[in-house]
Write an enzyme that holds these catalytic residues in place. Structure first.
Site, PDB file in Angstrom:
ATOM      1  N   LYS A  52      -6.017 -27.214 -45.245  1.00  0.00           N
ATOM      2  CA  LYS A  52      -5.189 -26.096 -44.561  1.00  0.00           C
ATOM      3  C   LYS A  52      -3.821 -26.051 -45.354  1.00  0.00           C
ATOM      4  O   LYS A  52      -3.115 -25.174 -45.648  1.00  0.00           O
ATOM      5  CB  LYS A  52      -5.091 -26.318 -43.164  1.00  0.00           C
ATOM      6  CG  LYS A  52      -6.419 -25.986 -42.402  1.00  0.00           C
ATOM      7  CD  LYS A  52      -6.404 -26.553 -41.077  1.00  0.00           C
ATOM      8  CE  LYS A  52      -8.068 -26.200 -40.494  1.00  0.00           C
ATOM      9  NZ  LYS A  52      -8.060 -26.992 -39.165  1.00  0.00           N
ATOM     10  N   GLN A  96      -4.999 -30.807 -35.080  1.00  0.00           N
ATOM     11  CA  GLN A  96      -6.446 -30.852 -35.507  1.00  0.00           C
ATOM     12  C   GLN A  96      -7.175 -31.775 -34.599  1.00  0.00           C
ATOM     13  O   GLN A  96      -6.875 -32.718 -34.098  1.00  0.00           O
ATOM     14  CB  GLN A  96      -6.344 -31.671 -36.761  1.00  0.00           C
ATOM     15  CG  GLN A  96      -7.649 -31.830 -37.494  1.00  0.00           C
ATOM     16  CD  GLN A  96      -8.285 -30.707 -38.055  1.00  0.00           C
ATOM     17  OE1 GLN A  96      -7.465 -29.544 -38.618  1.00  0.00           O
ATOM     18  NE2 GLN A  96      -9.439 -30.435 -37.957  1.00  0.00           N
ATOM     19  N   ASP A 119      -4.648 -21.112 -33.853  1.00  0.00           N
ATOM     20  CA  ASP A 119      -5.941 -21.450 -33.774  1.00  0.00           C
ATOM     21  C   ASP A 119      -6.747 -20.580 -32.803  1.00  0.00           C
ATOM     22  O   ASP A 119      -7.925 -20.611 -32.721  1.00  0.00           O
ATOM     23  CB  ASP A 119      -6.257 -22.845 -33.448  1.00  0.00           C
ATOM     24  CG  ASP A 119      -6.673 -23.805 -34.453  1.00  0.00           C
ATOM     25  OD1 ASP A 119      -7.419 -23.158 -35.473  1.00  0.00           O
ATOM     26  OD2 ASP A 119      -6.524 -25.045 -34.638  1.00  0.00           O
TER      27      ASP A 119
END
Ligand code: NAD
Length: 289
Positions: A52, A96, A119
């Site tokens: 990412k 994460q 997200d």
């Protein structure tokens, strides 16, 4: 059979995002900025976060990676999230997953302000998604929609079967495929570990989206001739053929399923890169606001 090439499509998407970044800068704006928090040093999570950060660089974003020890307290992690929430320089924040067992994932997700939740996991954003309002769509389902769209896969009136009901992939995917939108308008069946006649349901799918995390779970006898197959699964399996000692396997037995279907995503190079591209797109949208 045609590959749904997520690697290639994500490169196109990233090029488009990079052009938008240049426009922002040319107009005197600041670069979009994504922050990621990584707790502990799980190998797979490390790989995803690094990918990412690398993707941010590629499109001209700034990025910040906050690393915390696996034994960090929940409160310390929440404080990091709050700090980033208040930082005007940062447009998007991801934490994460998975997190260590002593930390509540939902508490962390709910602490991220919805405006920076790129997200798309915050209950507010998931609610807006369900109501078909503008929002950050969860990155993996959004990447799949984009892929189906760019390959002009007809979805209206089709039967879409989703295997797996996780909050980040299967459940939102099932909602998105049923919405009254261009990629959508399917009749959707959401299946999971308690589904009794999975093989039969799976065989009736025009579009089969598989997200359960069991390598090569879907075999040729579970797939209808001409179906479109989207394999979300990523599992590291041991391999003596790679330098790292492992390779990635999807949830679909690719070699036997591919000849039967019309379109299929490979693993790697399918949904994974599209997820990252969607995350960048959400961050760009946040920055443009
Ligand atoms: P999860 O582990 O949270 O959930 C798995 C789901 O599969 C559950 O809903 C469960 O009911 C269902 N399931 C388990 N066994 C089953 C069975 N025998 N029959 C039917 N359903 C069954 O999963 P997740 O977080 O959605 O991840 C699934 C897979 O997708 C994993 O391999 C993960 O690594 C991968 N993943 C990939 C990406 C990507 O970008 N490509 C993103 C997220 C997750």
């Amino acid at each position: 059979m045609q590959l749904l090439d997520g690697k290639l499509t994500s490169e196109t998407l990233k090029d488009e995002i990079a052009v938008e970044v240049q426009k922002i800068i040319a107009n005197g704006g600041k670069k979009p900025h994504l922050a990621a928090i990584l707790v502990g040093n799980d190998g797979a999570s490390e790989t995803y976060v690094n990918a990412k950060v690398k993707a941010c660089k590629k499109v001209g974003f700034d990025s910040t990676l906050v690393r915390l020890d696996a034994d960090v307290s929940e409160e310390e992690l929440l404080n990091e999230v709050r700090k980033i929430n208040e930082d005007p320089e940062i447009d998007g924040l991801i934490v994460q997953l998975p997190l260590p067992k002593h930390i509540s994932e939902i508490k962390v997700t709910e602490t991220i302000v919805p405006e920076k939740d790129v997200d798309g996991f915050h209950p507010v954003n998931l609610g807006r998604m369900t109501l078909n309002l503008p929002t950050f769509l969860p990155a993996t389902p959004a990447g799949i929609l984009e892929l189906l769209d760019r390959y002009d896969i007809e979805t209206s009136g089709k039967h879409c079967v989703v295997i797996g009901r996780s909050h980040i992939v299967g459940s939102p995917m099932s909602i998105l495929m049923a919405r009254n939108t261009k990629v959508g308008n399917c009749t959707v069946t959401l299946t999971h570990s308690r589904t009794t006649n999975l093989e039969e349901i799976s065989r009736s799918a025009d579009i089969l989206i598989v997200a359960l995390g069991k390598p090569e779970f879907v075999t040729a006898d579970m797939v209808k001739e001409g179906a479109v197959i989207v394999d979300v699964g990523i599992t590291r399996v041991k391999s003596d053929k790679t330098k790292s000692g492992w390779k990635l396997k999807g949830d679909v037995a690719f070699d036997e399923v591919a000849p039967k279907c019309s379109f299929i995503t490979p693993v790697p190079g399918g949904v994974g890169p599209m997820t990252i591209a969607s995350l960048l797109k959400n961050t760009l949208i946040s920055a443009q606001k």
